[in-house]
Every structure is written in structure tokens, then in C-alpha cells.
Design a protein around this motif. Structure first.
Motif, short mmCIF file in Angstrom:
data_model
loop_
_atom_site.label_atom_id
_atom_site.label_comp_id
_atom_site.label_asym_id
_atom_site.label_seq_id
_atom_site.Cartn_x
_atom_site.Cartn_y
_atom_site.Cartn_z
N UNK A 182 -8.36 -1.84 0.47
CA UNK A 182 -9.23 -0.76 0.94
C UNK A 182 -8.75 0.63 0.57
N UNK A 183 -7.47 0.77 0.26
CA UNK A 183 -6.95 2.09 -0.11
C UNK A 183 -7.32 2.48 -1.54
N UNK A 184 -7.70 1.50 -2.36
CA UNK A 184 -7.91 1.76 -3.79
C UNK A 184 -9.07 2.73 -4.03
N UNK A 185 -10.29 2.51 -3.48
CA UNK A 185 -11.37 3.48 -3.76
C UNK A 185 -11.06 4.87 -3.21
N UNK A 186 -10.29 4.96 -2.13
CA UNK A 186 -9.95 6.27 -1.58
C UNK A 186 -8.99 7.01 -2.51
N UNK A 187 -8.02 6.28 -3.07
CA UNK A 187 -7.11 6.91 -4.04
C UNK A 187 -7.85 7.32 -5.32
N UNK A 188 -8.88 6.55 -5.69
CA UNK A 188 -9.69 6.93 -6.86
C UNK A 188 -10.40 8.25 -6.61
N UNK A 189 -10.89 8.46 -5.37
CA UNK A 189 -11.53 9.74 -5.04
C UNK A 189 -10.60 10.92 -5.29
N UNK A 190 -9.30 10.68 -5.07
CA UNK A 190 -8.31 11.74 -5.21
C UNK A 190 -7.84 11.91 -6.65
N UNK A 207 -7.68 8.54 11.38
CA UNK A 207 -6.22 8.66 11.34
C UNK A 207 -5.55 7.97 12.52
N UNK A 208 -6.33 7.60 13.54
CA UNK A 208 -5.76 6.83 14.63
C UNK A 208 -5.13 5.54 14.14
N UNK A 209 -5.62 5.01 13.03
CA UNK A 209 -5.00 3.81 12.46
C UNK A 209 -3.57 4.07 12.03
N UNK A 210 -3.30 5.25 11.48
CA UNK A 210 -1.92 5.58 11.10
C UNK A 210 -1.05 5.69 12.35
N UNK A 233 -8.78 2.96 6.51
CA UNK A 233 -9.41 1.75 7.04
C UNK A 233 -8.48 0.92 7.89
N UNK A 234 -7.18 1.04 7.67
CA UNK A 234 -6.19 0.33 8.48
C UNK A 234 -4.85 1.04 8.36
N UNK A 235 -3.83 0.53 9.06
CA UNK A 235 -2.56 1.24 9.21
C UNK A 235 -1.93 1.57 7.87
N UNK A 236 -1.68 0.55 7.04
CA UNK A 236 -0.91 0.75 5.82
C UNK A 236 -1.73 1.47 4.75
N UNK A 237 -3.04 1.26 4.74
CA UNK A 237 -3.90 2.05 3.85
C UNK A 237 -3.80 3.52 4.22
N UNK A 238 -3.79 3.79 5.52
CA UNK A 238 -3.64 5.17 5.98
C UNK A 238 -2.33 5.78 5.54
N UNK A 239 -1.25 4.99 5.57
CA UNK A 239 0.06 5.49 5.12
C UNK A 239 0.01 5.87 3.65
N UNK A 240 -0.64 5.03 2.83
CA UNK A 240 -0.76 5.32 1.41
C UNK A 240 -1.52 6.63 1.19
N UNK A 241 -2.59 6.84 1.93
CA UNK A 241 -3.39 8.05 1.78
C UNK A 241 -2.63 9.28 2.29
N UNK A 242 -1.83 9.10 3.32
CA UNK A 242 -1.00 10.20 3.83
C UNK A 242 -0.01 10.66 2.76
N UNK A 256 0.82 -1.22 0.00
CA UNK A 256 0.00 0.00 0.00
C UNK A 256 0.85 1.27 0.00
N UNK A 257 1.89 1.37 0.85
CA UNK A 257 2.72 2.58 0.79
C UNK A 257 3.41 2.82 -0.54
N UNK A 258 3.66 1.77 -1.34
CA UNK A 258 4.31 1.99 -2.64
C UNK A 258 3.29 2.38 -3.72
N UNK A 259 2.00 2.20 -3.45
CA UNK A 259 0.98 2.46 -4.47
C UNK A 259 0.98 3.91 -4.95
N UNK A 260 1.06 4.93 -4.07
CA UNK A 260 1.10 6.31 -4.58
C UNK A 260 2.30 6.56 -5.49
N UNK A 261 3.42 5.88 -5.23
CA UNK A 261 4.59 6.03 -6.10
C UNK A 261 4.31 5.49 -7.49
#
Length: 421
Positions: A336-344, A395-398, A371-380, A310-315
Motif C-alpha cells: 500500500x505504500x507504493x502508490x503513495x511513494x509514487x505520488x512523491x 497518521x493515527x496508524x503510525x 494505510x497501516x503502521x509500517x506504510x506510515x513509517x515509510x511515508x514519514x 516498508x521502512x527500508x523502501x525509502x532508503x
């Protein structure tokens, strides 16, 4: 409930120091109750999971003191107490108390573990391991009750169906005081398992083969801590900051890194075209030029870690050519990070549990959910890249997994704030 507010689009620059490994820390803290004397852990990350584990220790009258990055745990007056399901459900790693309590007292009563929602993560291998050692396991009122026979646990040969980190660690903790020798075959090889073995061996345990697929444990009567233990650096945190540096960095050096723990990850970013200088204990990431897509498949260590997909996905979204593919062979539902990145504005989708990524134009700040720790890192990371304001809810998950993340990113020049919802 916390939210993270990011004003993105600002290049980041400077130095960041990596904290102790979360995935070691959450096992070492429960393992500390195996000691009959005070335990001192150095390099402990300031993350929410540590606070939650300290609360659970408090339920058993174990005294804790956390100053800077040093955690002192005094289990000398520990009482055997059922651990409440409510607190147990706050983090997955609470299941390590099963092995630790079983090894210390011969009985464990623990609520079913919670943690991140990344698809099925059954604990059947843990249970089979305890049963192979002679324990009786029952489920009752949302609790797991594990009881050793009167004569104590006995060593056994245990072959894991898959190299599970959690099962390997839990069986080690239960077997260090068992009668005779325990052999774990098809054991996980992660660095965090070696860290746990070193910690226990320094207290008098006899564990050989950690880091290979066969681990042998000769049981001893009791353990006593004699010196402090320094936790290994967090390879997942390091990988996250490398991705951040390649996405939005103008020259960032990541300190306190064991580079060998990141070999498969570094190979992928090099394949993409990211340029780094790798020193003995630090990595400098140059500003990225034109990158190309790659295919990633997560595998047990030493393969590409599931916690880094997940953290490498934004790259990957910043690549100029090709189609990126991520196949998570560990947790296929970790999307779970995929639909959130689509929003962006990310050109990313999921087909049959395979993540497909295409070159994307500039991301836009949006309200998204971690939704979870690593998804949060990707969104950050995506929020730091994006134009405008990004608000990450949950963000408490991060904060559960990333040491002093707000301070570290601010020192790099990022505009980031964590507030209560």
C-alpha cells in the motif's frame, strides 16, 4: 483522525532511544490476565495500541495505571466479560485475548479482530490449536466463542502449518494452565515469543524451547506475578530509525537495541553500502554515501522481517545504481505504500506482488495516506527526505506502532507535527 505534517529536506542528527517492543507489548498485556496478582510491565511504549488494550481490560474490570513507561495491571477482580467487536476491531493483536481468556476462565467470547489492511491474515491456526487442546469453537454474530470442556483443556501435540507468531503466542497462553504437556511444532522463533515465555515463566509457568521450532509447555494450576518484567527493545522501531538515519541523517546513534535481533536487516543495509558502528546496545549510523540497490525477501525470523520491508523502501529509493527488488513472502499484498511513494516522485512499482525500485531524484512533499503502521513509517521517512510539505493522513496508524515518534524526531531536528484532521 490525525494527520502528520512534515517539512522535509533537513538533515537530522543526534541520539534516539528505542522503546519497548510493540509486538511483545500487545501480547504481554492480554497475557497479564493469566496472573492472580498484580503485574508490572517496565519499558512499555507510548503507543495507541496500548491505550486500546487498556480500554479492553477496563471492560473486564481490570485496573490499569500507566506512568512514564511503567504499566501496572491489577487483574485480581477480573470478571469474565464478552469483549465488544467495536473495540476489538481497532487492533489486530486483540486476538491474544482468546488464548488468555481461555487459559484463565476456560471460555473466551471475542469479536473478530481488526488491525492493518495488509492482505489475508487468517486465524485458522489459532483455532486449530485451541481445538487440539480440547476447546469447542463457534462463530456467532461476528463473535468467536471458545469453550473448554468441563474437565479443562488438555495438553496436545500441535504442528503449525507455518510458523505463525500470533498462533504460537495464543497457543502458549491457552496451554500454560492446561492439563499435561503441550508441544508446539514448527513454532515461530521471534524474540517476542521468548519475551512472552520469560514473562509467563516468571509467574510460574513451565515453558521450554521458546526461540526454537519446538516449544514444550507443562500446564500448571495458576500463575502469580512476583516481580516486574522489562519488555525487550523494539527491533522494528530500531530498524525504522536506522533507515531514517541512512536516508536523511548527519550522524545518528540509536540506543537501547539488541543488535542480534537485527542481524538480517543490518546485513542488507551493509550490502547497500550504509556504514555503521555496532556497539553492545547501540548503533551509530554514518551519513550515507553512494548506495547500491539490493534484493530483499522477507522470511520468518531470523530472516528479514516483513515489518521492515516498508521502512527500508525509502532508503532503496536513494540508491544510485541497479534495480531494487522486494518480495514479501509473509504478506505479499503489503504494497500500500507504493502508490503513495509514487505520488512523491519515487520510481517504484508493483508487478505480480513484487516491488520494483529504481534510483529516484529528489522526492517532493505531497498529501499521502498511511494505510497501516509500517506504510506510515515509510511515508514519514520519505516526508523527512522530501522537498516541501508532506501531509500524511490517517497518521493515527503510525502512532499505533511508534513510541513518542513526534518527540523523538523533533529532538533529531525534524520539523514534524501531529494534529487532528
Amino acid at each position: 483522525m490525525k494527520k502528520m505534517i512534515i517539512h522535509g529536506g533537513k538533515p537530522l542528527k543526534g541520539d534516539v532511544w528505542i522503546g519497548g517492543a510493540k509486538n511483545s507489548t500487545v501480547a504481554l498485556i492480554p497475557a497479564s490476565i493469566l496472573s492472580r496478582t498484580t503485574v508490572v510491565l517496565e519499558g512499555v511504549p507510548r503507543i495507541a495500541d496500548v491505550d486500546n488494550l487498556m480500554d479492553l481490560l477496563g471492560e473486564m474490570d481490570v485496573k490499569c495505571k500507566f506512568e512514564e513507561t511503567t504499566l501496572t495491571i491489577d487483574p485480581e477482580n477480573i470478571k469474565r466479560s464478552p469483549l465488544p467487536a467495536g473495540k476489538i476491531k481497532s487492533l489486530r493483536a486483540s486476538y491474544y485475548f482468546m488464548g488468555a481468556l481461555l487459559g484463565r476462565f476456560g471460555k473466551a467470547v471475542v469479536g473478530f479482530p481488526g488491525g492493518d489492511d495488509i492482505g489475508p491474515r487468517p486465524i485458522d491456526q489459532h483455532i486449530r490449536g485451541f481445538e487440539a487442546l480440547g476447546a469447542n469453537v463457534e462463530n456467532e454474530d461476528d463473535k468467536i466463542i471458545i469453550t473448554a470442556p468441563e474437565e479443562g483443556l488438555r495438553g496436545a501435540k500441535i504442528s503449525l502449518a507455518m510458523p505463525s507468531v500470533g498462533a504460537t503466542m495464543n497457543i502458549i497462553m491457552a496451554s500454560v494452565t492446561a492439563n499435561g504437556q503441550t508441544v508446539i511444532e514448527n513454532a515461530a522463533k521471534e524474540p517476542e515469543i521468548i519475551d512472552l515465555a520469560i514473562f509467563l515463566n516468571n509467574m510460574g509457568a513451565v515453558i521450554r524451547g521458546a526461540g526454537t521450532d519446538t516449544i514444550r509447555i507443562n500446564g500448571v494450576s495458576q500463575l502469580k506475578a512476583k516481580a516486574s518484567h522489562t519488555i525487550i527493545p523494539d527491533r522494528i522501531e530500531a530498524g525504522t530509525y536506522i533507515s531514517l538515519a541512512a536516508c536523511i541523517g548527519n550522524g545518528i546513534r540509536i540506543h537501547n537495541v539488541i543488535t542480534e535481533h537485527l542481524d538480517s536487516y543490518l546485513a542488507k543495509i551493509e550490502e547497500m553500502g550504509v556504514v555503521t558502528d555496532v556497539d553492545e546496545d547501540s548503533i551509530f549510523v554514518y551519513p550515507a554515501g553512494d548506495l547500491k540497490m539490493v534484493q530483499i525477501k522477507t522470511e520468518p525470523y531470523p530472516g528479514f522481517a516483513t515489518d521492515l520491508q516498508q521502512p527500508i523502501t525509502p532508503l532503496l529509493l536513494t540508491a544510485k545504481t541497479g534495480e531494487g527488488i522486494i518480495i514479501d513472502n509473509i504478506y505479499p499484498k503489503r504494497v500500500g505504500h507504493v502508490p503513495e511513494l509514487r505520488k512523491m516522485g519515487g520510481e517504484i512499482c508493483v508487478e505480480n506482488n513484487i516491488i520494483l525500485i529504481h534510483p529516484s531524484s529528489k522526492l517532493k512533499g505531497m498529501d499521502v495516506n498511511a494505510g497501516e503502521i509500517r506504510a506510515g513509517a515509510a511515508l514519514m521517512i520519505a516526508g523527512l527526505m522530501a522537498d516541501g510539505e508532506t501531509v500524511i493522513h490517517n497518521a493515527g496508524n503510525i502512532l499505533r506502532g511508534y513510541d513518542r515518534v513526534q518527540d523523538k524526531i523533533r529532538k533529531l531536528g525534524g520539523d514534524i507535527t501531529v494534529v487532528e484532521e
